[in-house]
Design an enzyme around this catalytic site. Structure first.
Site, PDB file in Angstrom:
ATOM      1  N   GLU A 255      -3.926  -9.492   3.469  1.00  0.00           N
ATOM      2  CA  GLU A 255      -4.534  -9.133   4.760  1.00  0.00           C
ATOM      3  C   GLU A 255      -5.698 -10.029   5.166  1.00  0.00           C
ATOM      4  O   GLU A 255      -5.882 -10.308   6.360  1.00  0.00           O
ATOM      5  CB  GLU A 255      -5.010  -7.668   4.721  1.00  0.00           C
ATOM      6  CG  GLU A 255      -3.907  -6.646   4.894  1.00  0.00           C
ATOM      7  CD  GLU A 255      -3.283  -6.211   3.585  1.00  0.00           C
ATOM      8  OE1 GLU A 255      -2.619  -5.176   3.552  1.00  0.00           O
ATOM      9  OE2 GLU A 255      -3.455  -6.932   2.570  1.00  0.00           O
TER      10      GLU A 255
ATOM     11  N   GLU B 183       0.825  -1.210   0.000  1.00  0.00           N
ATOM     12  CA  GLU B 183       0.000   0.000   0.000  1.00  0.00           C
ATOM     13  C   GLU B 183       0.860   1.261   0.000  1.00  0.00           C
ATOM     14  O   GLU B 183       0.481   2.270  -0.607  1.00  0.00           O
ATOM     15  CB  GLU B 183      -0.955  -0.033   1.197  1.00  0.00           C
ATOM     16  CG  GLU B 183      -2.030  -1.104   1.019  1.00  0.00           C
ATOM     17  CD  GLU B 183      -3.037  -1.133   2.150  1.00  0.00           C
ATOM     18  OE1 GLU B 183      -4.209  -0.819   1.898  1.00  0.00           O
ATOM     19  OE2 GLU B 183      -2.646  -1.471   3.289  1.00  0.00           O
TER      20      GLU B 183
END
Length: 243
Positions: A126, A106
């Site tokens: 995740e 990210e």
């Protein structure tokens, strides 16, 4: 020190430096990113982001992440730092060697340009850990690779290797590991040769929502048409051509 920062007149190189934790992004790293951004907001320069020890960032620090609460989630600890990186006035280049996973991916998505090495592995696992990618991936990744590919990555949790990342447009080039920083600097050199204000305005137009176009670039172009640097550079170009 979790983030090593080297500064020069036209660029800053920031190296994630927790090799014993594969550069996992902890609170100290987030604090350092905020401090870095504060300096670049006041003194705009191109930023090169990279990692030490053959890894960009293997993710967020799971030991810290495990202890975070719903209130911590609402504060967007990583998301706010990465948003600040995204909004820096001058371009951000992510030079990615090895793993860029979870929060590391990210952070890379927040950059304007991404280059990698053959050992690149990038993605967001995740959901395997009972959470979601919530520091920008759900909206930045569709902008970069398209909704269908972003959905595949985020919903399956699989990672891309270097060839896939290049084919999908997640990185713009793959270079040998020993050439990674030199390539990033060569890109920064090309940026530095251009007018900084024109570069900043181009980045602003690129980041503007579709609904803002074409008005946003017309206003930004109007500012540039009034700039003495536009006249100076165009005059120099015409004089060179006339020789």
């Amino acid at each position: 020190m979790t983030l090593r920062v080297e500064e020069s007149a036209d660029r800053v190189v920031a190296t994630l430096d927790r090799p014993e934790k594969r550069n996992a992004i902890d609170q100290a790293t987030i604090d350092a990113i905020h401090a870095l951004c504060a300096g670049l907001e006041d003194d705009p320069r191109t930023l090169i982001l990279t990692g030490s020890g053959g890894t960009f960032a293997a993710g967020a620090d799971i030991a810290q992440l495990r202890e975070r609460t719903p209130d911590d989630a609402r504060r967007g600890i990583n998301a706010m730092a990465f948003l600040r990186v995204r909004e820096l006035p001058m371009p951000v280049i992510a030079a990615i060697d090895g793993h860029a996973l979870g929060g590391g991916a990210e952070l890379a998505y927040a950059a304007d340009l991404r280059i990698g090495t053959p050992s690149l592995t990038i993605g967001n696992p995740e959901t395997r850990l009972g959470i979601m990618a919530a520091a920008g991936a759900t909206w930045r990744l569709p902008e970069i690779v398209g909704e269908a590919r972003a959905s595949e990555l985020l919903l399956t949790g699989r990672a891309l290797d270097a060839d896939e990342a290049l084919a999908w447009g997640l990185v713009s080039r793959i270079v040998p590991a020993e050439d990674l920083l030199d390539t990033a600097h060569a890109i920064a050199d090309r940026i530095a040769a251009n007018d900084p204000l024109a570069t900043q305005h181009t980045k602003r137009a690129l980041r503007a929502p579709r609904s803002a176009h074409p008005a946003v670039e017309l206003e930004l172009q109007a500012e540039l048409f009034a700039s003495p640097e536009k006249h100076r550079r165009m005059t120099a170009f015409l004089e060179r051509r006339a020789r």
